[in-house]
Design an enzyme around this catalytic site. Structure first.
Site, mmCIF file in Angstrom:
data_model
loop_
_atom_site.group_PDB
_atom_site.id
_atom_site.type_symbol
_atom_site.label_atom_id
_atom_site.label_comp_id
_atom_site.label_asym_id
_atom_site.label_seq_id
_atom_site.Cartn_x
_atom_site.Cartn_y
_atom_site.Cartn_z
ATOM 1 C CG MET A 88 -2.044 -1.143 1.226
ATOM 2 S SD MET A 88 -2.766 -1.506 2.855
ATOM 3 C CE MET A 88 -2.027 -2.410 3.658
ATOM 4 C CG MET B 187 -7.927 -2.543 -0.746
ATOM 5 S SD MET B 187 -7.784 -3.947 0.922
ATOM 6 C CE MET B 187 -7.719 -2.810 2.186
ATOM 7 N N GLY C 248 -5.610 1.542 4.984
ATOM 8 C CA GLY C 248 -4.475 2.012 5.301
ATOM 9 C C GLY C 248 -4.640 1.985 7.745
ATOM 10 N N GLY D 292 -12.225 -5.772 7.993
ATOM 11 C CA GLY D 292 -13.432 -5.591 8.698
ATOM 12 C C GLY D 292 -14.105 -6.995 8.752
ATOM 13 N N GLY E 30 -7.039 -9.722 10.536
ATOM 14 C CA GLY E 30 -6.050 -8.979 11.301
ATOM 15 C C GLY E 30 -6.933 -9.055 12.818
#
Length: 218
Positions: free
Chosen positions: A66, A135, A140, A175, A195
């Protein structure tokens, strides 16, 4: 659906221990988020962390760049031990060249698109890819809420991959938890990046991975 835990959410004091735990819990690969503070507002990790992860785990390392001008750093991440590199459509003016460079380094090549980027922008490069990444949050930061409209993008890409008989994985990132995992799986995703839902699960990493891998369809 395969699980790619994002080490961005790990406890870096216990990184080796936690990476070993996600491997035992059934992770298919490790997802490494590289952020430059330019393309995305956050700054994260670089090749040195990839080198450390390579020493700590036998899981493939999937490096998600990224960053602006990713072509300048492909060799460094390849040398650090990456198994695959994912660049963003939005940061590569010569996307085909970037993808071919990744492959020339002997790595699998992926391309990611942000929530507001139209799926058809991948049409010309999709047959060249090992992985396409949607995404499902704006990139970010970890821990963001899933953007439901991105499910349409997953469905569109899944249809292309099937209709064109492509050997391309379809990954989602952002998410993903026990509630959203079944939704992206039904939409056609074959790999889920997670994550917080794994590394910050209240009952531990193994429970977090199990909740995602075994989440039932509603």
């Amino acid at each position: 659906m395969k699980l790619a835990p994002s080490v961005l959410a790990a406890d870096f004091v216990r990184l080796g221990e936690q990476v070993a735990e996600v491997a035992r819990a059934g992770a298919d690969r490790l997802h490494v988020d590289v952020m430059d503070g330019v393309f995305v507002p956050n700054i994260s990790m670089g090749p040195l962390v990839v080198e450390a992860l390579k020493r700590a785990s036998d899981l493939p390392l999937e490096v998600h760049l990224m960053i602006v001008e990713p072509d300048r750093h492909l060799e460094a991440f390849a040398e650090a031990g990456a198994h695959s590199l994912i660049v963003h459509q939005e940061t590569c003016p010569h996307l085909h060249r970037s993808v071919q460079r990744v492959k020339a380094l002997g790595l699998k090549a992926g391309v990611a698109i942000n929530p507001a980027t139209p799926v058809p922008l991948l049409d010309e490069i999709l047959p060249e890819l090992d992985l396409a990444l949607v995404m499902t949050v704006n990139p970010g930061f970890g821990g963001q809420a899933f953007i439901a409209r991105t499910l349409d993008k997953v469905r569109m890409l899944a249809a292309r991959i099937q209709d064109w008989s492509l050997a391309c994985e379809l990954e989602v990132d952002g998410g993903i938890d026990a509630q959203t995992a079944p939704r992206v799986r039904r939409a056609g995703a074959t790999v889920a990046v997670a994550g917080t839902a794994v590394f910050a699960h209240p009952d531990g990493i193994a429970a977090g991975a199990k909740a995602l891998l075994e989440a039932p369809d509603a």
